[in-house]
Structures are given as C-alpha cells and as structure tokens.
Design a protein around this motif. Structure first.
Motif, short mmCIF file in Angstrom:
data_model
loop_
_atom_site.label_atom_id
_atom_site.label_comp_id
_atom_site.label_asym_id
_atom_site.label_seq_id
_atom_site.Cartn_x
_atom_site.Cartn_y
_atom_site.Cartn_z
N TYR A 82 0.84 -1.20 0.00
CA TYR A 82 0.00 0.00 0.00
C TYR A 82 0.88 1.25 0.00
O TYR A 82 0.64 2.19 -0.77
CB TYR A 82 -0.92 -0.02 1.22
CG TYR A 82 -1.88 1.13 1.29
CD1 TYR A 82 -3.04 1.13 0.54
CD2 TYR A 82 -1.63 2.21 2.12
CE1 TYR A 82 -3.94 2.18 0.61
CE2 TYR A 82 -2.53 3.27 2.21
CZ TYR A 82 -3.67 3.25 1.45
OH TYR A 82 -4.55 4.30 1.52
N ASP A 83 1.91 1.25 0.83
CA ASP A 83 2.85 2.38 0.86
C ASP A 83 3.55 2.54 -0.49
O ASP A 83 3.74 3.66 -0.97
CB ASP A 83 3.89 2.20 1.97
CG ASP A 83 3.29 2.33 3.36
OD1 ASP A 83 2.15 2.84 3.49
OD2 ASP A 83 3.96 1.89 4.32
N MET A 89 2.34 1.64 -3.36
CA MET A 89 1.35 2.15 -4.30
C MET A 89 1.24 3.67 -4.19
O MET A 89 1.19 4.37 -5.19
CB MET A 89 0.00 1.49 -4.07
CG MET A 89 -1.01 1.79 -5.14
SD MET A 89 -2.58 0.93 -4.92
CE MET A 89 -3.29 1.89 -3.60
N TRP A 90 1.23 4.18 -2.97
CA TRP A 90 1.15 5.63 -2.80
C TRP A 90 2.42 6.33 -3.26
O TRP A 90 2.37 7.46 -3.75
CB TRP A 90 0.79 6.00 -1.35
CG TRP A 90 -0.67 5.92 -1.17
CD1 TRP A 90 -1.37 4.95 -0.51
CD2 TRP A 90 -1.65 6.81 -1.72
NE1 TRP A 90 -2.72 5.19 -0.61
CE2 TRP A 90 -2.91 6.33 -1.34
CE3 TRP A 90 -1.58 7.96 -2.49
CZ2 TRP A 90 -4.10 6.96 -1.71
CZ3 TRP A 90 -2.76 8.59 -2.86
CH2 TRP A 90 -4.00 8.09 -2.46
N SER A 91 3.56 5.67 -3.15
CA SER A 91 4.80 6.24 -3.69
C SER A 91 4.69 6.37 -5.20
O SER A 91 5.13 7.36 -5.78
CB SER A 91 5.99 5.35 -3.33
OG SER A 91 6.23 5.38 -1.96
N VAL A 106 1.88 6.69 -6.89
CA VAL A 106 0.91 7.77 -7.15
C VAL A 106 1.59 9.13 -7.06
O VAL A 106 1.33 10.02 -7.86
CB VAL A 106 -0.27 7.68 -6.16
CG1 VAL A 106 -1.12 8.94 -6.21
CG2 VAL A 106 -1.12 6.45 -6.44
N ASN A 107 2.45 9.31 -6.08
CA ASN A 107 3.10 10.60 -5.86
C ASN A 107 4.32 10.83 -6.75
O ASN A 107 4.88 11.92 -6.73
CB ASN A 107 3.49 10.74 -4.38
CG ASN A 107 2.27 10.83 -3.50
OD1 ASN A 107 1.29 11.46 -3.85
ND2 ASN A 107 2.31 10.17 -2.36
N GLN A 166 -4.80 3.00 -11.79
CA GLN A 166 -6.24 3.04 -11.55
C GLN A 166 -6.92 1.78 -12.07
O GLN A 166 -7.79 1.21 -11.43
CB GLN A 166 -6.87 4.27 -12.18
CG GLN A 166 -8.35 4.40 -11.90
CD GLN A 166 -8.65 4.62 -10.43
OE1 GLN A 166 -8.09 5.49 -9.82
NE2 GLN A 166 -9.54 3.82 -9.87
N TYR A 185 -6.13 -1.02 -9.72
CA TYR A 185 -6.88 -0.86 -8.48
C TYR A 185 -8.34 -1.24 -8.68
O TYR A 185 -8.95 -1.87 -7.82
CB TYR A 185 -6.77 0.57 -7.96
CG TYR A 185 -7.49 0.76 -6.65
CD1 TYR A 185 -6.90 0.35 -5.46
CD2 TYR A 185 -8.76 1.30 -6.60
CE1 TYR A 185 -7.56 0.49 -4.25
CE2 TYR A 185 -9.44 1.44 -5.40
CZ TYR A 185 -8.83 1.03 -4.23
OH TYR A 185 -9.49 1.15 -3.04
#
Length: 69
Positions: A30-31, A33-35, A37-38, A48, A51
């Motif tokens: 999850y972390d 994935m957010w990396s 995204v950013n 997307q 997901y």
C-alpha cells in the motif's frame, strides 16, 4: 484428543503468524502504491485500472504495475 488439541493450537498459531505477515506485506505494498501515485513518472491510468480490478489486494496491484510498466 491431545494430538487433535495440539494440532488445532499449532494451526491457530500458524494462521495468526501468516495473517500478520500478510498484513505487513499488504501495508508495505500500500505504501509502495502511494509512492507510485506521488511519483511524477507514475502511470496513473494503469494504476487506476489495476486498483479497479483488485481493490483490496495491494500486493497484486504493485506487482502487476511493476511488471506491466
């Protein structure tokens, strides 16, 4: 009966251990994935799509994202 009880206890301990490991790996994914995204170079459309296909399986999302990119 003692063998059955020991088997149930060891299965329960193993199940708890595997659940803990899975939750840790899901959290790490999850972390990650957010990396992604950013990250300016992240392919947000692909992320997307993955997901949408696997909404709660962050390990698969990150793995598939990295293999398809």
């Amino acid at each position: 009966m003692t063998k059955v009880q020991k088997s149930i206890i060891s299965t329960s301990v193993l199940s708890k251990y595997l659940g803990t490991v899975l939750m840790e790996k899901q959290s790490e994914a999850y972390d990650s994935m957010w990396s992604i995204v950013n990250n300016e170079n992240g392919d947000l459309n692909l992320l997307q799509q993955l997901y949408d296909e696997h909404p709660n399986d962050f390990i698969d999302i990150v793995f598939l994202y990295r293999t398809q990119k």
